[in-house]
Scaffold this motif. Sequence first.
Motif, mmCIF file in Angstrom:
data_model
loop_
_atom_site.group_PDB
_atom_site.id
_atom_site.type_symbol
_atom_site.label_atom_id
_atom_site.label_comp_id
_atom_site.label_asym_id
_atom_site.label_seq_id
_atom_site.Cartn_x
_atom_site.Cartn_y
_atom_site.Cartn_z
ATOM 1 N N GLY A 131 -44.996 -62.483 -6.182
ATOM 2 C CA GLY A 131 -45.531 -62.749 -4.849
ATOM 3 C C GLY A 131 -44.555 -62.427 -3.747
ATOM 4 N N PHE A 132 -45.124 -62.093 -2.588
ATOM 5 C CA PHE A 132 -44.334 -61.657 -1.437
ATOM 6 C C PHE A 132 -43.748 -62.872 -0.738
ATOM 7 C CE2 PHE A 132 -43.697 -60.507 2.953
ATOM 8 C CZ PHE A 132 -43.301 -59.184 2.934
ATOM 9 N N ASN A 133 -42.488 -63.165 -0.959
ATOM 10 C CA ASN A 133 -41.871 -64.270 -0.223
ATOM 11 C C ASN A 133 -40.354 -64.233 -0.337
ATOM 12 O OD1 ASN A 133 -41.973 -66.365 1.539
ATOM 13 N ND2 ASN A 133 -42.798 -67.869 0.115
ATOM 14 N N ALA A 134 -39.745 -64.745 0.706
ATOM 15 C CA ALA A 134 -38.316 -65.054 0.703
ATOM 16 C C ALA A 134 -38.224 -66.333 1.515
ATOM 17 C CB ALA A 134 -37.522 -63.943 1.364
ATOM 18 N N SER A 135 -37.260 -67.190 1.223
ATOM 19 C CA SER A 135 -37.200 -68.427 2.001
ATOM 20 C C SER A 135 -35.757 -68.868 2.192
ATOM 21 C CB SER A 135 -38.013 -69.541 1.318
ATOM 22 O OG SER A 135 -37.552 -69.744 0.008
ATOM 23 N N MET A 136 -35.538 -69.470 3.342
ATOM 24 C CA MET A 136 -34.200 -69.949 3.688
ATOM 25 C C MET A 136 -34.189 -71.465 3.603
ATOM 26 S SD MET A 136 -31.107 -69.415 4.689
ATOM 27 C CE MET A 136 -30.828 -67.816 5.462
ATOM 28 N N MET A 137 -33.248 -72.006 2.860
ATOM 29 C CA MET A 137 -33.117 -73.463 2.810
ATOM 30 C C MET A 137 -32.231 -73.911 3.975
ATOM 31 S SD MET A 137 -32.873 -73.903 -1.302
ATOM 32 C CE MET A 137 -32.581 -75.640 -1.250
ATOM 33 N N PRO A 138 -32.348 -75.192 4.371
ATOM 34 C CA PRO A 138 -31.613 -75.643 5.562
ATOM 35 C C PRO A 138 -30.115 -75.399 5.489
ATOM 36 C CG PRO A 138 -33.103 -77.360 4.769
ATOM 37 C CD PRO A 138 -33.156 -76.255 3.758
ATOM 38 N N ASN A 139 -29.555 -75.429 4.264
ATOM 39 C CA ASN A 139 -28.097 -75.342 4.114
ATOM 40 C C ASN A 139 -27.594 -73.914 3.952
ATOM 41 O OD1 ASN A 139 -29.173 -74.827 1.626
ATOM 42 N ND2 ASN A 139 -27.715 -76.077 0.487
ATOM 43 N N GLY A 140 -28.468 -72.933 4.148
ATOM 44 C CA GLY A 140 -28.025 -71.544 4.067
ATOM 45 C C GLY A 140 -28.222 -70.898 2.706
ATOM 46 N N ALA A 141 -28.955 -71.542 1.820
ATOM 47 C CA ALA A 141 -29.291 -70.908 0.538
ATOM 48 C C ALA A 141 -30.545 -70.050 0.754
ATOM 49 C CB ALA A 141 -29.546 -71.965 -0.533
ATOM 50 N N LEU A 142 -30.389 -68.772 0.547
ATOM 51 C CA LEU A 142 -31.482 -67.825 0.806
ATOM 52 C C LEU A 142 -32.071 -67.375 -0.536
ATOM 53 C CD1 LEU A 142 -33.132 -65.863 2.578
ATOM 54 C CD2 LEU A 142 -31.164 -64.335 2.587
ATOM 55 N N ILE A 143 -33.363 -67.628 -0.724
ATOM 56 C CA ILE A 143 -34.028 -67.279 -1.992
ATOM 57 C C ILE A 143 -34.881 -66.034 -1.761
ATOM 58 C CG2 ILE A 143 -35.602 -68.097 -3.793
ATOM 59 C CD1 ILE A 143 -34.769 -70.968 -2.500
ATOM 60 N N VAL A 144 -34.616 -65.022 -2.540
ATOM 61 C CA VAL A 144 -35.343 -63.754 -2.398
ATOM 62 C C VAL A 144 -36.125 -63.511 -3.687
ATOM 63 C CG1 VAL A 144 -35.108 -61.276 -1.987
ATOM 64 C CG2 VAL A 144 -33.514 -62.859 -0.907
ATOM 65 N N GLN A 145 -37.447 -63.419 -3.585
ATOM 66 C CA GLN A 145 -38.293 -63.284 -4.775
ATOM 67 C C GLN A 145 -38.448 -61.820 -5.177
ATOM 68 O OE1 GLN A 145 -41.207 -67.082 -3.735
ATOM 69 N NE2 GLN A 145 -42.123 -65.189 -4.475
ATOM 70 N N SER A 146 -38.532 -61.629 -6.501
ATOM 71 C CA SER A 146 -38.727 -60.266 -7.020
ATOM 72 C C SER A 146 -40.045 -59.675 -6.512
ATOM 73 C CB SER A 146 -38.715 -60.285 -8.550
ATOM 74 O OG SER A 146 -39.678 -61.197 -9.039
ATOM 75 N N GLY A 147 -41.062 -60.523 -6.344
ATOM 76 C CA GLY A 147 -42.357 -60.043 -5.858
ATOM 77 C C GLY A 147 -42.257 -59.456 -4.459
ATOM 78 N N PHE A 148 -41.345 -59.978 -3.664
ATOM 79 C CA PHE A 148 -41.097 -59.420 -2.334
ATOM 80 C C PHE A 148 -40.367 -58.088 -2.457
ATOM 81 C CE2 PHE A 148 -37.352 -59.399 0.633
ATOM 82 C CZ PHE A 148 -37.989 -58.775 1.693
ATOM 83 N N LEU A 149 -39.395 -58.046 -3.378
ATOM 84 C CA LEU A 149 -38.575 -56.836 -3.501
ATOM 85 C C LEU A 149 -39.396 -55.628 -3.942
ATOM 86 C CD1 LEU A 149 -35.445 -58.517 -5.096
ATOM 87 C CD2 LEU A 149 -35.560 -57.483 -2.833
ATOM 88 N N ILE A 150 -40.413 -55.839 -4.785
ATOM 89 C CA ILE A 150 -41.190 -54.651 -5.182
ATOM 90 C C ILE A 150 -42.234 -54.279 -4.134
ATOM 91 C CG2 ILE A 150 -40.911 -54.630 -7.692
ATOM 92 C CD1 ILE A 150 -43.735 -55.817 -7.855
ATOM 93 N N ARG A 151 -42.464 -55.131 -3.157
ATOM 94 C CA ARG A 151 -43.479 -54.814 -2.150
ATOM 95 C C ARG A 151 -42.916 -54.089 -0.926
ATOM 96 N NH1 ARG A 151 -45.566 -58.635 -5.238
ATOM 97 N NH2 ARG A 151 -47.823 -58.865 -5.421
ATOM 98 N N VAL A 152 -41.600 -54.081 -0.761
ATOM 99 C CA VAL A 152 -41.052 -53.336 0.375
ATOM 100 C C VAL A 152 -40.547 -51.978 -0.088
ATOM 101 C CG1 VAL A 152 -40.499 -55.333 1.803
ATOM 102 C CG2 VAL A 152 -38.797 -54.488 0.183
#
Lengths: 421, 211
Positions: A131-152
Amino acid sequence: MIVFRTGVILCALAAAACQSNKLDVYRKPINTPSAALAEDSTKASPTEETETTESEGYGYRLSDITPAQRPTTGTVEGGIWYQADKAEVKIARSGKRIKDGPLPAYVEKIVCTLAGPYCDDIRVYVVRTNGFNASMMPNGALIVQSGFLIRVRSEAQLATVLGHEIGHYLRRHSLKRTKDTVTGANTAAWVGILLGVPLGPQVFANLREFSRDHEREADGYGLLLMSRAGYDPRQATWVWDRLVRIVGPEAIKERKRYNFMATHPTSPERSKALRIIANELEERGDVAAEPIDGFVEYQNVMAEYRADFIEDEIADGNFDELERLLEILIGDGENRAELLFYRGEIFRRRGKKKDPEQAMFAYNRAFRAGTPPPEIHRSIGLIHFKLKEFDQATEHFAKYLELKPDAKDASIVKSMMGAGT
Amino acid sequence: MNATTKRHFKSGAVAVALLLLASACAPYQLQKAGTNISVGSEIKVDSTIDWNKSKLDAIEYWTADGPDLNILMFMTDIKKKQKLKRVSRPVVNQQAPEEPESKEEIESLTEFDPDMTPIEIIEYVADFIERSFKMQVDVGTIEPHQFADTAGVRFQFDFVQDNGLMGHGVGAGATIEEKLQMIFFMGVEPYYYENYEASVEALLNSVKRDS
């Protein structure tokens, strides 16, 4: 009739005013960026903490986070970070985290380029999640999903979303969101945050969703950061146009398919606003003469992972979206033989009435496009086998085993060879 | 609060308490070691050890140490056109239960076809495991296997759970009377797979038709 016309004019004016307000929210980071990023400190956003509500127009006068800043314990923000730190430990040890190969370092490098003085404050976790998503946690942990990476498509499009997520961090959107989510009446939740008691999954999930104005502001930061890093800010528009094509107009209209669609501005609104602001940046001379696209670099890094990410999406059974995605990736022009093989796999695995013919058509295109993976012969063999065309099935199974003699399914494939004789 | 409201409040509270109790405690039964234990309508198995028996949605499973550590699933009597909906993963470690799949997601799932080849059967089952248990599944060896009196298929796989635990799995099945009968076991490393490997192998080799 006059009343009707007046009504129409008023409605149009109201809509235009509304659009203008929204545009201002997108524009704000470019006109008054956070202090650490401002080239002219007199144009930096205010640092005093004087919040206004979203209904009052653009507000959020929370001060920006400064590089290397960490909230003190005993404060609400300190509590949020404590919770986020604990969640980050789980992400860091998750079995879905990708640690191997060039991808994590590549994404980290882009984040550092975009984040500038905040580089050391942001930690990147690339995870195998559809799935298309990336998200930033409040403390600066950035989660990048594989589903996003194949969609760009390219590094520049990746930078669009990474810049957006960095914007959430700089503006401390999670703190504002917390104050909205955990209302004053919900004393237990406040006490929980302050004492570090684990929050319920839903409350914590809410902390990672931002309001639409936060999203607009983060989009503005995305444009600012990417144009400063030498990327073409118009790529941001193309990302959202691409997402509309992948997800399909129905899902966009009904704002479903991905959770973020319910909380983010609509993709057409974003696409339009980002195009206007990107053009303004160009007029101001803030776009590099030869902006970085990074298509080839991105495709080279992704080559090692793409097949696995597509397999994950196939396992999810979301065949319609995957079919649209693969057609777009094929149109991008790289790795066409592999992508056409996977297009065939979608039809073969779905197994509806006309699917075997569509699968064979895609496999034939794959051969014309280059050298597809050896598994294509196994797949063609399976289709012939089900049609009881055993000679052709055997021929392709033999070719598969010739190309991949150590295949883990060699034993079952051999057992299917020579059937019907 | 009047008497009627109080009564309604009490019965509501009891219902909520029962619901919480039901969701908190999986209703396990002892499955004693023995022979000719019926699973589904078509097959029976022998077990050399005792297990805890329960159900995930409609699917019977046995576990020795809890379903997050090891689980033996009996996917029996899968009919033509049946789609394998994700099962509700047991609530462990305060994890939120999974949202059920949407109508559109279920609509797009692959249907079981009695003419599926052994490789397609494994794809069908492995996709279900990935979706249900939120794990990466890497299918290894796939080989012919005599399942009851039918030519079937046996497969092995490795997996990584989203909490970082890794493990192995093994399964076997066949299409009997137009219905898929599949048994698979998975357990995390170390111990929870290896300790039961021999018992599971014996069970997979013991499958008989339940006439």
